[in-house]
Design a protein around this motif. Structure first.
Motif, PDB file in Angstrom:
ATOM      1  N   ALA A  82     -29.172   2.453 -23.726  1.00 10.57           N
ATOM      2  CA  ALA A  82     -28.654   2.612 -22.365  1.00 10.57           C
ATOM      3  C   ALA A  82     -27.138   2.756 -22.324  1.00 10.57           C
ATOM      4  O   ALA A  82     -26.418   2.184 -23.140  1.00 10.57           O
ATOM      5  N   SER A  84     -25.631   2.006 -19.322  1.00 12.55           N
ATOM      6  CA  SER A  84     -25.289   0.856 -18.491  1.00 12.55           C
ATOM      7  C   SER A  84     -26.558   0.113 -18.120  1.00 12.55           C
ATOM      8  O   SER A  84     -27.655   0.680 -18.114  1.00 12.55           O
ATOM      9  N   ARG A  86     -27.960  -2.753 -15.201  1.00 12.22           N
ATOM     10  CA  ARG A  86     -27.739  -3.533 -13.988  1.00 12.22           C
ATOM     11  C   ARG A  86     -28.830  -4.589 -13.913  1.00 12.22           C
ATOM     12  O   ARG A  86     -30.001  -4.275 -13.717  1.00 12.22           O
ATOM     13  N   ILE A 196     -32.130  -2.554 -14.347  1.00 12.81           N
ATOM     14  CA  ILE A 196     -32.182  -1.090 -14.321  1.00 12.81           C
ATOM     15  C   ILE A 196     -31.288  -0.557 -15.431  1.00 12.81           C
ATOM     16  O   ILE A 196     -30.111  -0.929 -15.516  1.00 12.81           O
ATOM     17  N   ASP A 198     -29.518   2.740 -17.158  1.00 10.92           N
ATOM     18  CA  ASP A 198     -29.111   4.130 -16.995  1.00 10.92           C
ATOM     19  C   ASP A 198     -29.038   4.755 -18.380  1.00 10.92           C
ATOM     20  O   ASP A 198     -28.248   4.316 -19.232  1.00 10.92           O
ATOM     21  N   MET A 199     -29.853   5.784 -18.637  1.00  4.31           N
ATOM     22  CA  MET A 199     -30.017   6.340 -19.962  1.00  4.31           C
ATOM     23  C   MET A 199     -29.116   7.562 -20.203  1.00  4.31           C
ATOM     24  O   MET A 199     -28.643   8.187 -19.251  1.00  4.31           O
ATOM     25  N   GLY A 202     -29.562  10.877 -18.318  1.00  6.68           N
ATOM     26  CA  GLY A 202     -29.441  10.853 -16.872  1.00  6.68           C
ATOM     27  C   GLY A 202     -30.592  10.159 -16.167  1.00  6.68           C
ATOM     28  O   GLY A 202     -30.550   9.956 -14.947  1.00  6.68           O
ATOM     29  N   ARG A 204     -33.374   6.968 -15.407  1.00  3.15           N
ATOM     30  CA  ARG A 204     -33.282   5.526 -15.170  1.00  3.15           C
ATOM     31  C   ARG A 204     -34.634   4.888 -15.420  1.00  3.15           C
ATOM     32  O   ARG A 204     -35.668   5.428 -15.047  1.00  3.15           O
ATOM     33  N   ASP A 218     -40.719   3.483 -14.574  1.00  6.21           N
ATOM     34  CA  ASP A 218     -39.940   4.713 -14.700  1.00  6.21           C
ATOM     35  C   ASP A 218     -40.287   5.760 -13.646  1.00  6.21           C
ATOM     36  O   ASP A 218     -39.750   6.866 -13.664  1.00  6.21           O
ATOM     37  N   THR A 220     -40.042   7.588 -10.169  1.00  5.48           N
ATOM     38  CA  THR A 220     -38.901   7.742  -9.260  1.00  5.48           C
ATOM     39  C   THR A 220     -39.011   6.887  -7.998  1.00  5.48           C
ATOM     40  O   THR A 220     -38.025   6.220  -7.633  1.00  5.48           O
ATOM     41  N   ILE A 223     -38.134   3.332  -8.927  1.00  8.04           N
ATOM     42  CA  ILE A 223     -36.720   3.185  -9.281  1.00  8.04           C
ATOM     43  C   ILE A 223     -35.862   3.202  -8.023  1.00  8.04           C
ATOM     44  O   ILE A 223     -34.915   2.405  -7.890  1.00  8.04           O
ATOM     45  N   GLU A 227     -33.358   0.304  -6.851  1.00  3.35           N
ATOM     46  CA  GLU A 227     -31.926   0.564  -6.652  1.00  3.35           C
ATOM     47  C   GLU A 227     -31.487   0.158  -5.252  1.00  3.35           C
ATOM     48  O   GLU A 227     -30.382  -0.356  -5.064  1.00  3.35           O
TER      49      GLU A 227
END
Length: 255
Positions: A82, A84, A86, A196, A198-199, A202, A204, A218, A220, A223, A227
């Motif tokens: 990843a 980032s 969260r 979460i 961030d890969m 692009g 998540r 995974d 959408t 996610i 978020e």
């Protein structure tokens, strides 16, 4: 250097550039695979090993010497890749920021053998290596303030050590720590913890805990829901500077 990878590349007549072209990555990325501790991403690893004519375990043995439970390994791989993370935690200090003593305390009362506890703790502490890389992921952690007030078996020294370690982690550029104060009352985060990721591509992916099992999400719509929940939880938190106050206050109370 990872001499096994270097020798395999030489024997196969491959270079970082040739591997990069066949795998579909930047040559600089492929060149790093010969460095200690640098392993191709999960989806690339088998293909790289095949191109070099070896098993994955021959080239990156540490990948197979893993102590985390099998159900957690996919997330551990995603976590390493990843850009980032969260993370929201309601009941514990995030695993990536735990001391060994605190990690052991979180397993108290579980139906585990001493050897299993050792393996789980070693795996959890080992994951922290990603935060000490040259280019670590950005870890943004939001923790409910009640976590700072909860110990195990009255172990005050363990809590003081853990909270002081959080202050140290907070000084690292790659770590942003926020606390939701008890004064926030009821807020959306009380529904449960999640992380979460961030890969690099692009996308998540999320990790959601429950009493029955952990789940990797995974899709959408899911996610997007997480978020939105993240933004609401983050909105209840103190600033980074303000967060240090309850941590230090709690640390002092445990000493």
């Amino acid at each position: 250097m990872n001499h096994a990878v270097i020798e395999a590349m030489s024997a196969a007549g491959e270079t970082a550039d040739s591997l990069a072209a066949q795998i579909g990555v930047d040559p600089k990325t492929a060149a790093k695979w010969a460095n200690p501790g640098r392993v191709p991403q999960t989806r690339h690893r088998a293909k790289v090993a095949a191109l070099l004519g070896h098993e994955e375990g021959d080239l990156w043995p540490d990948v197979l010497k893993r102590r985390e439970p099998s159900w957690f390994r996919l997330w551990a791989d995603l976590e390493r890749e990843a850009l980032s993370l969260r993370s929201y935690q309601l009941a514990w200090v995030p695993g990536l920021l735990q001391t060994e003593a605190y990690a052991r305390a979180t397993l108290a009362g579980e139906d585990l053998t001493p050897a299993e506890v050792d393996d789980l703790v070693s795996a959890r502490i080992g994951r922290q290596a990603i935060l000490r890389r040259d280019r670590p992921p950005l870890l943004i952690a939001v923790v409910d303030e009640s976590v700072f007030r909860r110990t195990s078996g009255g172990n005050r020294a363990m809590m003081a050590e853990q909270l002081n370690r959080l202050v140290e982690w907070s000084a690292m550029p790659a770590v942003q720590l926020y606390a939701v104060p008890i004064s926030a009352g009821m807020y959306p985060g009380l529904g449960g913890p999640f992380t979460i990721a961030d890969m690099p591509d692009g996308g998540r992916v999320a990790h959601v805990d429950s009493q029955a099992a952990a789940q990797i999400v995974d899709q959408t719509p899911d996610i997007v829901t997480l978020e939105r929940r993240w933004e609401r939880v983050r909105g209840e938190a103190l600033s980074r500077a303000q967060t240090l106050d309850p941590i230090r206050e709690a640390a002092a109370s445990w000493t």
